[in-house]
Design a protein around this motif. Structure first.
Motif, PDB file in Angstrom:
ATOM      1  N   LEU A 173      -2.215  30.510  -2.937  1.00 50.54           N
ATOM      2  CA  LEU A 173      -2.974  31.662  -2.626  1.00 50.54           C
ATOM      3  C   LEU A 173      -4.570  31.511  -3.198  1.00 50.54           C
ATOM      4  CD1 LEU A 173      -0.528  34.608  -3.142  1.00 50.54           C
ATOM      5  CD2 LEU A 173      -1.539  33.786  -1.025  1.00 50.54           C
ATOM      6  N   HIS A 174      -4.484  31.387  -4.361  1.00 51.93           N
ATOM      7  CA  HIS A 174      -5.942  30.670  -5.319  1.00 51.93           C
ATOM      8  C   HIS A 174      -6.361  29.733  -4.598  1.00 51.93           C
ATOM      9  CE1 HIS A 174      -6.191  33.627  -8.765  1.00 51.93           C
ATOM     10  NE2 HIS A 174      -4.855  33.213  -8.841  1.00 51.93           N
ATOM     11  N   ASP A 175      -5.817  28.481  -4.089  1.00 53.63           N
ATOM     12  CA  ASP A 175      -6.516  27.418  -3.369  1.00 53.63           C
ATOM     13  C   ASP A 175      -7.031  28.044  -1.910  1.00 53.63           C
ATOM     14  OD1 ASP A 175      -5.757  25.788  -5.666  1.00 53.63           O
ATOM     15  OD2 ASP A 175      -4.054  24.829  -4.437  1.00 53.63           O
ATOM     16  N   ASP A 176      -6.101  28.931  -1.314  1.00 45.49           N
ATOM     17  CA  ASP A 176      -6.625  29.181  -0.054  1.00 45.49           C
ATOM     18  C   ASP A 176      -7.763  30.157  -0.183  1.00 45.49           C
ATOM     19  OD1 ASP A 176      -4.629  27.478   0.955  1.00 45.49           O
ATOM     20  OD2 ASP A 176      -3.295  29.410   1.687  1.00 45.49           O
ATOM     21  N   LEU A 177      -7.939  30.883  -1.140  1.00 46.17           N
ATOM     22  CA  LEU A 177      -9.093  32.029  -1.293  1.00 46.17           C
ATOM     23  C   LEU A 177     -10.337  31.335  -1.528  1.00 46.17           C
ATOM     24  CD1 LEU A 177     -10.486  34.677  -2.001  1.00 46.17           C
ATOM     25  CD2 LEU A 177      -9.447  34.393  -4.295  1.00 46.17           C
ATOM     26  N   ASN A 178     -10.319  30.162  -2.608  1.00 48.88           N
ATOM     27  CA  ASN A 178     -11.488  29.273  -2.786  1.00 48.88           C
ATOM     28  C   ASN A 178     -11.615  28.611  -1.501  1.00 48.88           C
ATOM     29  OD1 ASN A 178     -11.554  29.572  -5.341  1.00 48.88           O
ATOM     30  ND2 ASN A 178     -10.326  28.291  -6.027  1.00 48.88           N
TER      31      ASN A 178
ATOM     32  N   SER B 150     -11.304  38.270   1.566  1.00 49.34           N
ATOM     33  CA  SER B 150     -11.014  39.561   1.034  1.00 49.34           C
ATOM     34  C   SER B 150      -9.572  39.985   1.094  1.00 49.34           C
ATOM     35  CB  SER B 150     -11.934  40.620   1.889  1.00 49.34           C
ATOM     36  OG  SER B 150     -11.485  40.902   3.348  1.00 49.34           O
ATOM     37  N   THR B 151      -8.976  39.510   2.106  1.00 47.38           N
ATOM     38  CA  THR B 151      -7.538  39.795   2.091  1.00 47.38           C
ATOM     39  C   THR B 151      -6.678  39.219   0.907  1.00 47.38           C
ATOM     40  OG1 THR B 151      -7.697  39.857   4.433  1.00 47.38           O
ATOM     41  CG2 THR B 151      -5.382  39.642   3.618  1.00 47.38           C
ATOM     42  N   LEU B 152      -6.914  38.015   0.924  1.00 45.89           N
ATOM     43  CA  LEU B 152      -6.350  36.996  -0.147  1.00 45.89           C
ATOM     44  C   LEU B 152      -6.824  37.512  -1.855  1.00 45.89           C
ATOM     45  CD1 LEU B 152      -6.785  33.507   1.182  1.00 45.89           C
ATOM     46  CD2 LEU B 152      -4.667  34.982   0.990  1.00 45.89           C
ATOM     47  N   ARG B 153      -8.144  38.315  -1.897  1.00 40.25           N
ATOM     48  CA  ARG B 153      -8.679  38.775  -3.095  1.00 40.25           C
ATOM     49  C   ARG B 153      -7.931  40.182  -3.214  1.00 40.25           C
ATOM     50  NH1 ARG B 153     -14.103  37.935  -1.803  1.00 40.25           N
ATOM     51  NH2 ARG B 153     -14.899  36.227  -3.287  1.00 40.25           N
ATOM     52  N   LEU B 154      -7.397  40.795  -2.155  1.00 40.02           N
ATOM     53  CA  LEU B 154      -6.992  42.055  -2.493  1.00 40.02           C
ATOM     54  C   LEU B 154      -5.382  41.919  -3.080  1.00 40.02           C
ATOM     55  CD1 LEU B 154      -8.335  44.400   0.208  1.00 40.02           C
ATOM     56  CD2 LEU B 154      -8.285  44.651  -2.203  1.00 40.02           C
ATOM     57  N   THR B 155      -4.697  40.455  -2.238  1.00 36.75           N
ATOM     58  CA  THR B 155      -3.453  40.533  -2.569  1.00 36.75           C
ATOM     59  C   THR B 155      -3.257  39.829  -3.922  1.00 36.75           C
ATOM     60  OG1 THR B 155      -3.258  39.940  -0.234  1.00 36.75           O
ATOM     61  CG2 THR B 155      -1.537  39.059  -1.589  1.00 36.75           C
ATOM     62  N   LEU B 156      -4.284  38.990  -4.372  1.00 33.48           N
ATOM     63  CA  LEU B 156      -3.955  38.382  -5.795  1.00 33.48           C
ATOM     64  C   LEU B 156      -4.237  39.473  -6.778  1.00 33.48           C
ATOM     65  CD1 LEU B 156      -5.866  35.072  -5.111  1.00 33.48           C
ATOM     66  CD2 LEU B 156      -3.502  35.204  -5.742  1.00 33.48           C
ATOM     67  N   ALA B 157      -5.147  40.491  -6.352  1.00 33.92           N
ATOM     68  CA  ALA B 157      -5.241  41.913  -7.384  1.00 33.92           C
ATOM     69  C   ALA B 157      -3.829  42.563  -7.376  1.00 33.92           C
ATOM     70  CB  ALA B 157      -6.339  42.732  -6.761  1.00 33.92           C
ATOM     71  N   ALA B 158      -3.180  42.561  -6.157  1.00 32.98           N
ATOM     72  CA  ALA B 158      -1.822  43.347  -6.189  1.00 32.98           C
ATOM     73  C   ALA B 158      -1.026  42.704  -7.193  1.00 32.98           C
ATOM     74  CB  ALA B 158      -1.465  43.532  -4.958  1.00 32.98           C
TER      75      ALA B 158
ATOM     76  N   LYS C 247       7.525  39.244  -2.637  1.00 34.62           N
ATOM     77  CA  LYS C 247       7.783  40.658  -2.301  1.00 34.62           C
ATOM     78  C   LYS C 247       6.810  41.300  -2.367  1.00 34.62           C
ATOM     79  CE  LYS C 247      12.370  40.644  -4.446  1.00 34.62           C
ATOM     80  NZ  LYS C 247      13.498  41.092  -5.618  1.00 34.62           N
ATOM     81  N   VAL C 248       5.474  40.980  -3.139  1.00 34.62           N
ATOM     82  CA  VAL C 248       4.368  41.686  -3.331  1.00 34.62           C
ATOM     83  C   VAL C 248       3.452  41.300  -1.953  1.00 34.62           C
ATOM     84  CG1 VAL C 248       2.065  41.800  -4.338  1.00 34.62           C
ATOM     85  CG2 VAL C 248       4.085  41.503  -5.888  1.00 34.62           C
ATOM     86  N   ILE C 249       3.487  40.206  -1.545  1.00 32.15           N
ATOM     87  CA  ILE C 249       2.784  39.868  -0.283  1.00 32.15           C
ATOM     88  C   ILE C 249       3.508  40.693   0.863  1.00 32.15           C
ATOM     89  CG2 ILE C 249       2.425  38.032   1.516  1.00 32.15           C
ATOM     90  CD1 ILE C 249       2.344  36.049  -0.680  1.00 32.15           C
ATOM     91  N   THR C 250       4.767  40.786   0.746  1.00 30.03           N
ATOM     92  CA  THR C 250       5.431  41.732   1.961  1.00 30.03           C
ATOM     93  C   THR C 250       5.252  42.960   1.806  1.00 30.03           C
ATOM     94  OG1 THR C 250       7.374  40.020   1.748  1.00 30.03           O
ATOM     95  CG2 THR C 250       7.819  42.320   2.786  1.00 30.03           C
ATOM     96  N   LYS C 251       4.870  43.891   0.572  1.00 34.00           N
ATOM     97  CA  LYS C 251       4.623  45.001   0.513  1.00 34.00           C
ATOM     98  C   LYS C 251       3.148  45.156   0.869  1.00 34.00           C
ATOM     99  CE  LYS C 251       5.297  46.276  -3.584  1.00 34.00           C
ATOM    100  NZ  LYS C 251       5.395  46.801  -5.133  1.00 34.00           N
TER     101      LYS C 251
ATOM    102  N   VAL D  15      -3.061  37.527   8.539  1.00 35.50           N
ATOM    103  CA  VAL D  15      -3.323  36.592   7.509  1.00 35.50           C
ATOM    104  C   VAL D  15      -2.359  36.517   6.299  1.00 35.50           C
ATOM    105  CG1 VAL D  15      -4.891  36.226   5.341  1.00 35.50           C
ATOM    106  CG2 VAL D  15      -6.057  36.720   7.796  1.00 35.50           C
ATOM    107  N   LEU D  16      -1.811  37.776   5.954  1.00 33.15           N
ATOM    108  CA  LEU D  16      -0.642  37.742   5.162  1.00 33.15           C
ATOM    109  C   LEU D  16       0.555  37.200   5.803  1.00 33.15           C
ATOM    110  CD1 LEU D  16      -1.395  41.003   3.285  1.00 33.15           C
ATOM    111  CD2 LEU D  16      -1.781  38.862   2.425  1.00 33.15           C
ATOM    112  N   ALA D  17       0.858  37.441   7.013  1.00 31.06           N
ATOM    113  CA  ALA D  17       2.314  36.946   7.514  1.00 31.06           C
ATOM    114  C   ALA D  17       2.151  35.613   7.795  1.00 31.06           C
ATOM    115  CB  ALA D  17       2.197  37.448   9.042  1.00 31.06           C
ATOM    116  N   ALA D  18       1.125  34.725   7.401  1.00 28.82           N
ATOM    117  CA  ALA D  18       1.193  33.394   7.008  1.00 28.82           C
ATOM    118  C   ALA D  18       2.046  32.759   5.842  1.00 28.82           C
ATOM    119  CB  ALA D  18      -0.394  32.601   7.196  1.00 28.82           C
TER     120      ALA D  18
END
Length: 154
Positions: A8-13, A25-33, A54-58, A88-91
């Motif tokens: 996720l970090h690599d994809d965000l970069n 922005s989606t990956l930032r919010l997910t990493l924050a969660a 589980k966090v990504i699913t949520k 984006v998250l479904a991937a």
């Protein structure tokens, strides 16, 4: 071996470098969660890949529900944004079971529960106990429960 969190970090970069605002922005919010989940409780800890999943699913579920709410409220633009974030998250999630696959698994569980003496709509809990470990992460709980109810009503 790379973990899901580091992916996720690599994809965000990569998204930031490509100036892909939606993905970044989606990956930032997910990493924050994920970080919020890691610091919840008494001690900070590193989440396993299953916990990150589980966090990504949520987060994906939140996007789906928000998209539905925006669509019902007549805010199509916001609904589209939420749907796009959900995609984006479904991937990062495992492929979901098809309706046929889910129905087959639930039908087997219903047979097992009936063999164990459970009958009619009251067998819901027994069937869910059998089904949930088999479909964890592969089908949303509401979808599973609806299929169980439908098959038990027969």
């Amino acid at each position: 071996m790379t973990t899901l969190k580091s992916k996720l970090h690599d994809d965000l970069n990569a998204a930031i470098k490509e100036r892909d605002e939606l993905r970044s922005s989606t990956l930032r919010l997910t990493l924050a969660a994920i970080t919020k989940e890691e610091v919840a409780g008494k001690e900070k800890r590193e989440l396993s890949d299953d916990e990150v999943l589980k966090v990504i699913t949520k987060e994906a579920k939140k996007r789906r529900e928000a998209a539905d709410a925006f669509a019902q409220g007549g805010r199509a633009e916001s609904a589209e944004r939420e749907k796009a974030e959900g995609e984006v998250l479904a991937a990062y999630l495992p492929k979901q079971l098809s309706d046929e696959e889910l129905e087959r698994i639930v039908a087997q569980a219903v047979e097992e529960a009936k063999a164990g003496g459970a009958e009619g709509p009251r067998a819901m809990g027994a069937v869910m106990k059998i089904v949930n470990p088999k479909v964890a992460g592969l089908a949303e709980g509401g979808r599973v429960a609806a299929t169980v109810k439908r098959l038990l009503a027969r």
